[in-house]
Design a protein around this motif. Structure first.
Motif, PDB file in Angstrom:
ATOM      1  N   GLY A  14     -22.388 -35.782 -16.202  1.00 48.29           N
ATOM      2  CA  GLY A  14     -21.122 -36.285 -16.721  1.00 48.29           C
ATOM      3  C   GLY A  14     -20.863 -35.812 -18.133  1.00 48.29           C
ATOM      4  O   GLY A  14     -19.728 -35.440 -18.487  1.00 48.29           O
ATOM      5  N   GLY A  34     -15.981 -35.940 -15.161  1.00 45.82           N
ATOM      6  CA  GLY A  34     -17.389 -36.292 -15.273  1.00 45.82           C
ATOM      7  C   GLY A  34     -17.867 -37.140 -14.113  1.00 45.82           C
ATOM      8  O   GLY A  34     -18.965 -36.916 -13.576  1.00 45.82           O
ATOM      9  N   SER A  81     -20.625 -35.879 -11.256  1.00 46.71           N
ATOM     10  CA  SER A  81     -21.843 -36.650 -10.987  1.00 46.71           C
ATOM     11  C   SER A  81     -21.880 -37.141  -9.550  1.00 46.71           C
ATOM     12  O   SER A  81     -22.936 -37.152  -8.903  1.00 46.71           O
ATOM     13  CB  SER A  81     -21.933 -37.838 -11.960  1.00 46.71           C
ATOM     14  OG  SER A  81     -22.061 -37.400 -13.280  1.00 46.71           O
ATOM     15  N   GLY A  98     -22.031 -40.872 -14.712  1.00 47.53           N
ATOM     16  CA  GLY A  98     -21.183 -39.796 -15.198  1.00 47.53           C
ATOM     17  C   GLY A  98     -20.067 -40.292 -16.088  1.00 47.53           C
ATOM     18  O   GLY A  98     -19.707 -39.643 -17.080  1.00 47.53           O
ATOM     19  N   THR A 130     -19.380 -39.161 -20.148  1.00 41.26           N
ATOM     20  CA  THR A 130     -18.195 -38.566 -20.772  1.00 41.26           C
ATOM     21  C   THR A 130     -17.977 -39.123 -22.179  1.00 41.26           C
ATOM     22  O   THR A 130     -17.576 -38.392 -23.089  1.00 41.26           O
ATOM     23  CB  THR A 130     -16.951 -38.832 -19.909  1.00 41.26           C
ATOM     24  OG1 THR A 130     -16.749 -40.241 -19.773  1.00 41.26           O
ATOM     25  CG2 THR A 130     -17.107 -38.222 -18.536  1.00 41.26           C
TER      26      THR A 130
END
Length: 599
Positions: free
Chosen positions: A302, A331, A335, A477, A481
């Motif tokens: 991510g 992201g 993931s 994820g 980010t």
């Protein structure tokens, strides 16, 4: 009359209480507890040492500071339990069973803080000669409640009995009004905010003060648990779950306004990021029962996905800059895809074999991004140098990298990200609770309990586990980010199984197990403890894995269900009739009188 009836019905309850380990009249024992606690409080207003070289400046008369404040709090709690022994009106709720264990533990909190301080002064400054008379008064005064508590009646004839919670705690005679229950929840959230603010605000160079803070929190919480107060608070939370959750997030939102140093807000952001990732891992480990040793890789996926579309000049796609919502979705999607790709061929494995595969995936991810530098592999991640100079987020014209004034308070960069991460944490908590209470969540629990039996009942084990794996990866994820923008850069080194500092898979797994698998607050509490303690105690950073190992061994021995126990898992780890576990006839009175009140 009712006590006699209860004992007759429950053979496990002790018929009579044994005497204390010290032979003293009960009136003298009660006086020692209350009087010693009051004298300890008074001693905090005296000077404990002659020099300000010791952290906290304990040289001032009439103004407690540093470890003296912690002693005052611990002694005040011990005084409450001591006054309860005298049946002071309005204090019956403190220790309704008149049990000895909470009195002893509260006294032990004050004793441990005082004597730790005296020893630290002697070691730090070079001898007992550096103690002022106030220090000796405090040391003697703190020992008096211990003597008094050991003379109180004990349910057993061994020293261990003074640490045990009584088997039966009387239910409250009157039910609090709804507004009073909400007031109790609000006060508890306020106390939690004050404690967290104090702990995170301790200077890194004042390790003695932070150790005293940990001692206070440990024994005071233990005393409240032994008195049944934590059980009652849990019952109130269950009755007002929405209000309690709102109060917790409100207290967290107030935290940045209490800090003058943005570095503490940075710690808060890191704790929220790792706590959120631990919540995602809790879906895989706590609810589904899958051991994932490479989970930190999803956080890295991510973070790298967000960094590539952040507009950084070091990104392979330097001309591309997504808005935050698009970067967050990127992201999460990256993931999730990796979670499905890894989970699809491996989730048919079980136990140790699955753990080895996930460990391998985590190492493959770190090695792969380390080699994607255009020389050893594709030019995508800049290899060991990573992606640097990731710009700050800007949402609806609000730049998270700038200082803002709100109602006269100055909010720095990390405070801004703290609020953003708090919103994301709230979203992840909502997803976790809704998923756990759904049909798929019950399927996860069934798989965790017995996959063979669950499959025989018609549950598609592979599909259910793949959903858990993918959802947990997506939540990691999402946190990644934000992490990429907070740290300004992403590099491969942190995304490993075990390392000197988080994030790493061992840290995340320890946070879930320590906090309590299958719970919402457990992983967040675990992440808070495991991140904050090494940060404040610098000497532990070199021995982080050793400290993790010792903590987990002690936890498995004394509380395998975690600090915040999931009721179902508590029943798995303890035999029926043991402490805090209901017998076959129903819940004991430790559940705050739920059986009696029919709540």
């Amino acid at each position: 009359m009712s006590t006699t009836t209860d004992i007759t019905k429950n053979e496990a309850a002790p018929a009579v209480e044994a005497g204390g380990l010290i032979a003293l009249p009960q009136s003298a024992a009660r006086a020692l507890v209350a009087g010693g606690a009051a004298l300890t409080i008074a001693s905090t207003f005296l000077s404990w040492t002659w020099t300000a070289a010791f952290p906290g400046n304990l040289t001032v008369y009439g103004y407690p500071a540093g470890l003296q404040i912690l002693t005052l709090v611990a002694a005040a709690v011990a005084l409450l339990f001591g006054l309860n022994l005298f049946n002071v009106r309005g204090l019956g709720w403190v220790n309704p069973a008149k049990a000895t264990a909470p009195v002893f533990l509260a006294s032990l909190a004050a004793f441990a803080v005082v004597w730790f301080t005296m020893i630290a002064i002697a070691v730090e400054l070079g001898g007992l000669a550096n103690l002022e008379p106030g220090g000796f008064v405090a040391a003697i005064a703190a020992a008096l409640p211990i003597v008094g508590a050991l003379a109180l009646p004990s349910p057993g004839d061994t020293f261990k009995a003074y640490f045990r919670k009584p088997e039966r705690i009387p239910a409250p005679t009157t039910e609090l009004a709804p507004w009073a229950q909400r007031l109790v929840i609000t006060l508890a959230a306020t106390v939690g905010l004050i404690a967290f603010t104090y702990g995170i605000g301790v200077d890194d160079e004042e390790s003695q003060t932070f150790i005293g803070f940990l001692i206070l929190v440990l024994f005071t919480t233990w005393a409240l648990f032994a008195a049944g107060l934590t059980e009652r608070y849990s019952h109130l939370n269950a009755q007002h779950r929405g209000f309690a959750t709102a109060m917790i997030f409100l207290a967290a939102a107030i935290f940045p306004f209490t800090q003058s140093d943005d570095a503490n807000a940075n710690l808060g952001v890191s704790i929220l990021i790792f706590g959120t990732v631990a919540l995602g891992l809790n879906i895989v480990v706590g609810l589904t029962g899958l051991l994932d040793l490479g989970y930190v890789a999803f956080l890295g996926v991510g973070a790298y996905a967000a960094a590539l579309v952040s507009g950084s000049e070091f990104s392979r796609f330097s001309g591309v800059q997504f808005p935050f919502w698009a970067a967050a979705l990127t992201g999460m999607a990256a993931s999730l895809v990796f979670g499905v790709l890894i989970g699809a061929p491996t989730l048919r494995l079980r136990g140790d074999y699955l753990a080895i595969v996930t460990l391998g995936f985590g190492e493959i991810f770190r090695i792969a991004i380390n080699n994607m530098d255009g020389t050893s592999g594709p030019d995508l991640t800049n290899g060991p140098d990573g992606i640097a100079q990731i710009p700050d987020l800007e949402i609806l014209g609000f730049n998270f990298g700038e200082v803002h004034e709100v109602a006269g308070f100055t909010l720095g960069r990390f405070a801004n990200y703290f609020f953003l991460m708090l919103l994301i944490t709230a979203l992840v908590v909502l997803v976790f609770t809704r998923a756990a209470d759904s049909r798929i969540g019950r399927s996860w629990i069934a798989i965790r309990e017995d996959e063979t039996a669950a499959t025989a009942m018609g549950i598609n084990g592979f599909r259910v586990k793949l959903i858990a794996f993918a959802l947990g990866a997506a939540l990691a994820g999402l946190a990644g980010t934000v992490s990429a923008h907070v740290t300004y850069s992403v590099v491969p080194n942190p995304y490993q199984f075990a390392g000197a500092a988080p994030p790493n898979s061992a840290f995340l797994l320890a946070a879930v197990v320590l906090g309590g698998m299958g719970t919402v607050a457990g992983p967040i509490l675990g992440a808070t403890l495991l991140y904050l303690i090494p940060e404040k105690l610098g000497f532990l950073k070199e021995y982080e894995l050793l400290a993790f190992g010792i903590a987990l061994v002690l936890l498995m021995r004394f509380r395998p269900e975690g600090v915040i126990a999931n009721r179902r898992q508590q029943l798995e780890f303890h035999e029926t009739g043991q402490l805090d576990v209901p017998d076959e006839k129903g819940l004991t009175e430790n559940t705050v009188g739920v059986t009696k009140s029919g709540a």
